[in-house]
Write a protein that holds these residues in place. Structure first.
Motif, PDB file in Angstrom:
ATOM      1  N   THR B 152      50.059  48.329  35.489  1.00 42.44           N
ATOM      2  CA  THR B 152      49.283  47.346  36.252  1.00 42.44           C
ATOM      3  C   THR B 152      50.194  46.215  36.706  1.00 42.44           C
ATOM      4  O   THR B 152      50.118  45.755  37.847  1.00 42.44           O
ATOM      5  CB  THR B 152      48.140  46.780  35.386  1.00 42.44           C
ATOM      6  N   LEU B 153      51.066  45.777  35.796  1.00 47.76           N
ATOM      7  CA  LEU B 153      51.978  44.675  36.114  1.00 47.76           C
ATOM      8  C   LEU B 153      52.898  45.068  37.279  1.00 47.76           C
ATOM      9  O   LEU B 153      53.080  44.291  38.230  1.00 47.76           O
ATOM     10  CB  LEU B 153      52.819  44.327  34.879  1.00 47.76           C
ATOM     11  N   GLU B 159      52.788  45.012  44.992  1.00 47.22           N
ATOM     12  CA  GLU B 159      51.817  44.839  46.079  1.00 47.22           C
ATOM     13  C   GLU B 159      51.654  43.370  46.459  1.00 47.22           C
ATOM     14  O   GLU B 159      50.768  43.017  47.248  1.00 47.22           O
ATOM     15  CB  GLU B 159      50.461  45.431  45.654  1.00 47.22           C
ATOM     16  N   GLY B 160      52.474  42.474  45.875  1.00 43.52           N
ATOM     17  CA  GLY B 160      52.387  41.052  46.211  1.00 43.52           C
ATOM     18  C   GLY B 160      51.086  40.408  45.781  1.00 43.52           C
ATOM     19  O   GLY B 160      50.598  39.465  46.405  1.00 43.52           O
ATOM     20  N   ARG B 161      50.502  40.912  44.702  1.00 42.15           N
ATOM     21  CA  ARG B 161      49.196  40.404  44.286  1.00 42.15           C
ATOM     22  C   ARG B 161      49.276  39.287  43.252  1.00 42.15           C
ATOM     23  O   ARG B 161      48.248  38.803  42.780  1.00 42.15           O
ATOM     24  CB  ARG B 161      48.338  41.566  43.770  1.00 42.15           C
ATOM     25  N   ALA B 179      50.050  32.999  36.896  1.00 35.87           N
ATOM     26  CA  ALA B 179      48.995  31.975  36.844  1.00 35.87           C
ATOM     27  C   ALA B 179      47.774  32.412  37.628  1.00 35.87           C
ATOM     28  O   ALA B 179      46.672  31.914  37.405  1.00 35.87           O
ATOM     29  CB  ALA B 179      49.521  30.652  37.397  1.00 35.87           C
ATOM     30  N   GLY B 180      47.985  33.340  38.583  1.00 37.96           N
ATOM     31  CA  GLY B 180      46.867  33.795  39.400  1.00 37.96           C
ATOM     32  C   GLY B 180      47.193  35.110  40.073  1.00 37.96           C
ATOM     33  O   GLY B 180      48.354  35.386  40.387  1.00 37.96           O
ATOM     34  N   ILE B 181      46.150  35.942  40.269  1.00 35.17           N
ATOM     35  CA  ILE B 181      46.330  37.255  40.919  1.00 35.17           C
ATOM     36  C   ILE B 181      45.184  37.489  41.902  1.00 35.17           C
ATOM     37  O   ILE B 181      44.178  36.767  41.888  1.00 35.17           O
ATOM     38  CB  ILE B 181      46.350  38.415  39.892  1.00 35.17           C
ATOM     39  N   SER B 182      45.349  38.515  42.727  1.00 30.66           N
ATOM     40  CA  SER B 182      44.251  38.915  43.610  1.00 30.66           C
ATOM     41  C   SER B 182      43.967  40.398  43.409  1.00 30.66           C
ATOM     42  O   SER B 182      44.759  41.112  42.794  1.00 30.66           O
ATOM     43  CB  SER B 182      44.611  38.657  45.074  1.00 30.66           C
ATOM     44  N   ASN B 183      42.811  40.842  43.955  1.00 29.48           N
ATOM     45  CA  ASN B 183      42.542  42.286  43.959  1.00 29.48           C
ATOM     46  C   ASN B 183      43.344  42.919  45.092  1.00 29.48           C
ATOM     47  O   ASN B 183      44.036  42.220  45.843  1.00 29.48           O
ATOM     48  CB  ASN B 183      41.028  42.559  44.085  1.00 29.48           C
ATOM     49  N   ALA B 184      43.269  44.240  45.219  1.00 29.64           N
ATOM     50  CA  ALA B 184      44.093  44.939  46.206  1.00 29.64           C
ATOM     51  C   ALA B 184      43.758  44.470  47.619  1.00 29.64           C
ATOM     52  O   ALA B 184      44.636  44.323  48.461  1.00 29.64           O
ATOM     53  CB  ALA B 184      43.900  46.450  46.081  1.00 29.64           C
ATOM     54  N   ARG B 185      42.485  44.206  47.873  1.00 32.39           N
ATOM     55  CA  ARG B 185      42.049  43.799  49.208  1.00 32.39           C
ATOM     56  C   ARG B 185      42.424  42.348  49.509  1.00 32.39           C
ATOM     57  O   ARG B 185      42.523  41.943  50.659  1.00 32.39           O
ATOM     58  CB  ARG B 185      40.531  43.986  49.246  1.00 32.39           C
TER      59      ARG B 185
END
Lengths: 81, 223
Positions: B152-153, B159-161, B179-185
């Motif tokens: 996952t990491l 994917e620049g997430r 500190a923060g992530i996004s979903n694939a979309r």
């Protein structure tokens, strides 16, 4: 009345700061036996009569959905008298 | 633009989030955990706090609140959602975001101004930032250590997430200083520190958090 027990533990690769704090506190009190300590959760669920395999499967589903977070935790379901 | 803020029992930062939304130029709409109706909002913020007392695990019970059913459905079809702190934990428990937030490595509850670097400005919550901008906003949590498996990491990184990273010493043991992530979309973003507490130097360490709330307007109006 039977008791279904669900035990939830953090996966071994997930850091457990609470367990580490307990492990550090034990020798301060003179208890020197512990190489390491991991802390987990125990759920006791009372059900009517002997638990059926279907009931245990349902508890497993509940453990997977709510009681444990499979991303970071593992669980076991067992029956206690 | 109508941005909803959900109040769960035990939410603390819903009022600051609403104030930040208004400061960013949108209307803040109060949403209630027990009401599945999203009242026509264009985006949703899940605020910080201790929803349901953090019982069981942070966010574990909130994830099953009636309002979350609607939010998960809308998020999966592209509605922007920002989860801050406890909101981030709820998004992970909801499987809208991967991974989980676990207890801070140092065991202590942290409450401190924290420098973070914005690493992805393509999400609807970060478009008004400059790539690589370093900002100072409050970090206040007990369970802020971002954990996930290696696969996952690697996916998040490639994917620049990873949308924001801690700068300097790792405050809580988060993997790769996340500190923060996004979903694939990219529409669902989780952030551990609190931009809503830093929109005005009078009441926060800086006003560095404000672009999160102007971004959502820019992103939606720009569409």
């Amino acid at each position: 009345m039977a008791k279904i027990v669900v035990e939830v533990m953090l996966k071994p690769e997930i850091l457990d700061p609470q367990g580490k704090a307990v492990a550090a506190a034990l020798p301060r009190l003179g208890f020197t036996f512990a190489q390491s300590v991991r802390q987990g959760k125990r759920f006791e669920i009372e059900v009517e009569g002997e638990p059926t395999p279907a009931q245990l499967a349902e508890v497993s589903r509940a453990a997977e959905t709510l009681l444990a977070n499979p991303v970071i935790e593992t669980f076991v379901v067992k029956v206690e008298k | 633009m109508k941005v909803g803020v959900v109040t769960f029992p035990g939410s603390l930062d819903d009022r600051d989030a609403a104030r930040a939304i208004r400061a960013g130029g949108s209307d803040a709409i109060a949403l209630w955990h027990d009401d599945a109706d999203l009242h026509g909002v264009d985006a949703v913020i899940l605020p910080g706090g201790f929803s349901y007392g953090d019982y069981l695990r942070c966010g574990a019970i909130s994830r099953f609140a009636p309002v979350m059913g609607s939010i998960i459905e809308k998020a999966n079809s592209g509605m922007p959602v920002l989860g801050i702190c406890n909101g981030f934990q709820i998004l992970c428990e909801s499987h809208l975001l991967p991974g989980a937030l676990t207890q801070n490595q140092g065991l202590h509850f942290l409450c401190t101004p924290q420098t973070i670097r914005i690493e992805n400005t393509s999400t609807p919550w970060t478009t008004d930032f400059k790539q690589g901008a370093e900002i100072v906003i409050p970090l206040k949590n007990g369970e802020g250590s971002f954990q996930c498996d290696d696969q996952t990491l690697a996916a998040l990184e490639s994917e620049g997430r990873v949308i924001a990273r801690y700068v300097g010493e790792n405050p809580n043991g988060s993997r790769n200083l996340i500190a923060g992530i996004s979903n694939a979309r990219g529409n669902v973003v989780g952030l551990m520190p609190h931009p809503e507490h830093a929109i005005d130097p009078l009441t926060g360490p800086t006003a560095d958090g404000l672009p999160f709330f102007t971004s959502i307007l820019s992103a939606m109006v720009g569409k």
